[in-house]
Design an enzyme around this catalytic site. Structure first.
Site, mmCIF file in Angstrom:
data_model
loop_
_atom_site.group_PDB
_atom_site.id
_atom_site.type_symbol
_atom_site.label_atom_id
_atom_site.label_comp_id
_atom_site.label_asym_id
_atom_site.label_seq_id
_atom_site.Cartn_x
_atom_site.Cartn_y
_atom_site.Cartn_z
ATOM 1 N N CYS A 292 0.838 -1.211 0.000
ATOM 2 C CA CYS A 292 0.000 0.000 0.000
ATOM 3 C C CYS A 292 0.870 1.257 0.000
ATOM 4 O O CYS A 292 1.502 1.540 -1.005
ATOM 5 C CB CYS A 292 -1.003 -0.047 1.146
ATOM 6 S SG CYS A 292 -2.487 0.895 0.742
ATOM 7 N N HIS B 31 -3.516 -5.278 0.548
ATOM 8 C CA HIS B 31 -2.968 -5.695 1.845
ATOM 9 C C HIS B 31 -2.952 -7.216 1.999
ATOM 10 O O HIS B 31 -3.895 -7.785 2.559
ATOM 11 C CB HIS B 31 -3.800 -5.089 2.979
ATOM 12 C CG HIS B 31 -3.661 -3.615 3.086
ATOM 13 N ND1 HIS B 31 -2.705 -3.022 3.880
ATOM 14 C CD2 HIS B 31 -4.325 -2.607 2.478
ATOM 15 C CE1 HIS B 31 -2.798 -1.701 3.767
ATOM 16 N NE2 HIS B 31 -3.778 -1.428 2.926
ATOM 17 N N GLU C 84 -1.401 -8.961 4.063
ATOM 18 C CA GLU C 84 -1.310 -9.398 5.471
ATOM 19 C C GLU C 84 -2.668 -9.802 6.038
ATOM 20 O O GLU C 84 -2.734 -10.629 6.946
ATOM 21 C CB GLU C 84 -0.645 -8.313 6.327
ATOM 22 C CG GLU C 84 -1.461 -7.050 6.590
ATOM 23 C CD GLU C 84 -1.377 -6.005 5.482
ATOM 24 O OE1 GLU C 84 -0.949 -6.346 4.363
ATOM 25 O OE2 GLU C 84 -1.754 -4.833 5.731
#
Ligand code: GLN
Length: 554
Positions: free
Chosen positions: A382, A507, A509
């Site tokens: 990002c 993202h 994660e």
């Protein structure tokens, strides 16, 4: 439908979220369909506008709801995606009540906390429960019992317990602190007694006490807590800090918690299945070496601000068998402190996560440049990806004044610009490009090889995007687009000829799980291993890695 409500006493930060996630996992291991709902008593409608320094990371769900980081824990422990309706806040509840009042739904009645706000809480809980099709809904109540903000929620849960059929249908688990004090290291149960008294004064009787702290609960202590709190001794459970949070479900299992809960709630579960979970912990416990990864951000004082990233590396450890040490770099220090830059250069891989605001942006650019020019494995996420793009436009194309228009609205070379869908009149809450969106991967790219497919769905949270104007010129310098949204937005860049240099707008994660570490984090760890050399990966993974050695640039 059954409910298990997890409350907290004495202090916050006792690991209620991990307790709740672990209880859910205990039931899931028995083949019982479960889901989890988080109650956050703050007045914010959602976590989206909250500073990560106060509350830790803002987690994003598939449907784009910005939620408390505990929802991330639930998703990781259950290996499932949850909808935004599974995070109740005071803001959401009041907004709904006030909208109803304005519509005239209350037919002239005085609108009050009891029964209207509590009624709305119950309605939202029941609706989330029914939609989920789960047999058991775990409800975690944020904050601690006694907080003014949590009162309406606890009252609603007390009422709900009566409505759904009493204690056989809804169990309360109270998490408390058992501190150890004095020279002889005496465990103290008084705080637990006080907080249970507080809970009971609200009409709620706990069915289980989870005692947090370093104390070993001797039979005497258990008997004492049992007596004062009116719970059976088998339901007084000590949970110490464990080397990894993924051990907590098995710790609870070994104390008979799964069996007890099933008995209490009349659930007929299958014998618990922990095969893959045990395998993960086994691999996790015996790493074959360690890589050092530099994380460059501006919230590095509070590790919870990067919780999902940290968890993703834990998932890699339990799967690849590679230990990791995270070296945290405050991005502002990187600009002014040469020794910090040297330390970053000595890492085996660099991660630049997302973020907002000017502070530290130049440090992220410096980190991206170092990774690119020194061949250090790099993953930019990002804002990290956007800053890597600014770096490339500055130094590969020679536009020294390039920037993101987030930080320099008047730059003549805006490498990153406001999304055309953004409208400043909308305000800041919930107005970014959010949630799961399709991402098309360029055939033959590092990204496509890492995923082993041509399209993926990844979660987003951003207001700015890479300016397409620079894509052509950058490609001529080896900085190539390797992922796009179906409508053409740049979703990923990579650097040809570099061992591992990747930036993504989304993202990854948020989608990493213990049973499925995210491919991009695995890629970064493998590339770090290749740079380190001499660390054999866990057996079951080494053949796959050999097959895709290009992935790590090995
Ligand atoms: N501030 C950037 C944007 O809004 C990046 C956001 C992020 O990293 N989540 O696009």
């Amino acid at each position: 439908m059954r409910y298990v409500v997890v409350t907290g006493g004495v202090i916050s930060g006792l690991g209620k979220g991990i307790t709740t996630s672990s209880l859910a996992r205990l039931l899931k291991a028995r083949g019982i369909p479960v889901t989890v709902v988080k109650i956050d008593p703050y007045l914010n409608v959602d976590a989206g506008t909250m500073n990560p320094y106060q509350h830790g990371e803002v987690f994003v769900l598939d449907d784009g709801t910005e939620v408390d980081l505990d929802l991330g824990n639930y998703e990781r422990f259950l290996g499932e995606s949850l909808p935004g309706t599974h995070n109740l806040t005071t803001g959401k509840v009041y907004r709904s009540v006030i909208e109803k009042e304005r519509r005239g739904d209350y037919l002239g009645n005085t609108v009050q906390i009891i029964p209207h706000v509590t009624g709305e809480v119950k309605r939202m809980l029941r609706e989330a429960a029914e939609r989920s099709k789960a047999e058991v809904v775990l409800v975690e109540v944020g904050g601690t019992v006694g907080d003014i903000e949590s009162m309406p929620f606890l009252e609603a849960l007390r009422e709900l317990q009566q409505e759904v059929g009493g204690r056989e249908r809804m169990a309360f688990v109270h998490t408390t602190l058992v501190p150890v004090v004095g020279a002889v290291g005496e465990a103290k149960t008084k705080p637990t007694q006080h907080s249970v008294r507080e809970l009971r004064s609200l009409g709620i009787q706990p069915d289980m006490i989870v005692a947090r702290g370093p104390a070993v609960l001797t039979p005497d202590l258990k008997a004492k807590i049992s007596l004062f709190c009116d719970v059976p001794t088998e339901a007084v459970i000590a949970v110490p800090d464990l080397p990894t949070v993924y051990q907590v479900p098995l710790h609870l299992e070994s104390q008979g918690v799964g069996e007890y809960l099933c008995r209490r709630l009349g659930l007929a579960g299958a014998p618990p299945e922990w095969g893959a979970w045990n395998q993960f912990l086994e691999t996790y416990a015996h790493p074959r070496g360690e890589v050092t990864l530099g994380v460059v951000g501006k919230y590095v004082q509070l590790k919870d601000a990067y919780l999902s990233h940290i968890e993703a590396f834990h998932h890699c450890q339990g799967t690849l068998g590679v230990g990791f040490r995270l070296r945290w770099f405050d991005s502002e220090d990187l600009v002014r402190d040469l020794s910090e830059r040297r330390a970053l250069e000595a890492t085996d891989g660099i991660l630049v996560p997302g973020g907002y605001g000017t502070r530290g942006a130049e440090g992220k650019i410096a980190a991206a440049e170092m990774a690119r020019t020194r061949g250090i494995p790099f993953l930019g996420i990002c804002l990290g990806f956007q800053m890597a793009t600014v770096e490339a436009v500055r130094h590969l194309l020679g536009f020294e004044d390039a920037n993101s228009s987030e930080f320099d609205p008047h730059t003549p070379h805006p490498a990153v610009t406001l999304l055309d869908t953004q409208d400043s009149s909308q305000g800041l809450g919930g107005t970014q490009r959010l949630g799961s969106q399709p991402v098309d991967l360029v055939e033959g790219s590092l990204l496509a090889r890492l995923y082993g497919r041509s399209q993926v769905f990844e979660r987003h949270r951003h207001r700015y995007e890479v300016n397409p104007e620079f894509v052509g010129p950058l490609a001529q310098r080896g900085f190539v687009v390797s992922a796009r949204s179906p409508d053409g937005r740049v979703e990923g860049f990579e650097m040809t000829g570099h061992p591992f240099y990747l930036g993504v707008q989304y993202h990854p994660e948020f989608l990493s799980r213990p049973q499925g570490p995210h491919q991009l984090f695995q890629g970064l760890v493998r590339a770090a291993v290749a740079r380190r050399q001499g660390i054999p990966l866990a057996k079951e993974e080494s053949s796959r890695v050999a097959a895709s050695s290009a992935v790590a640039g090995a």
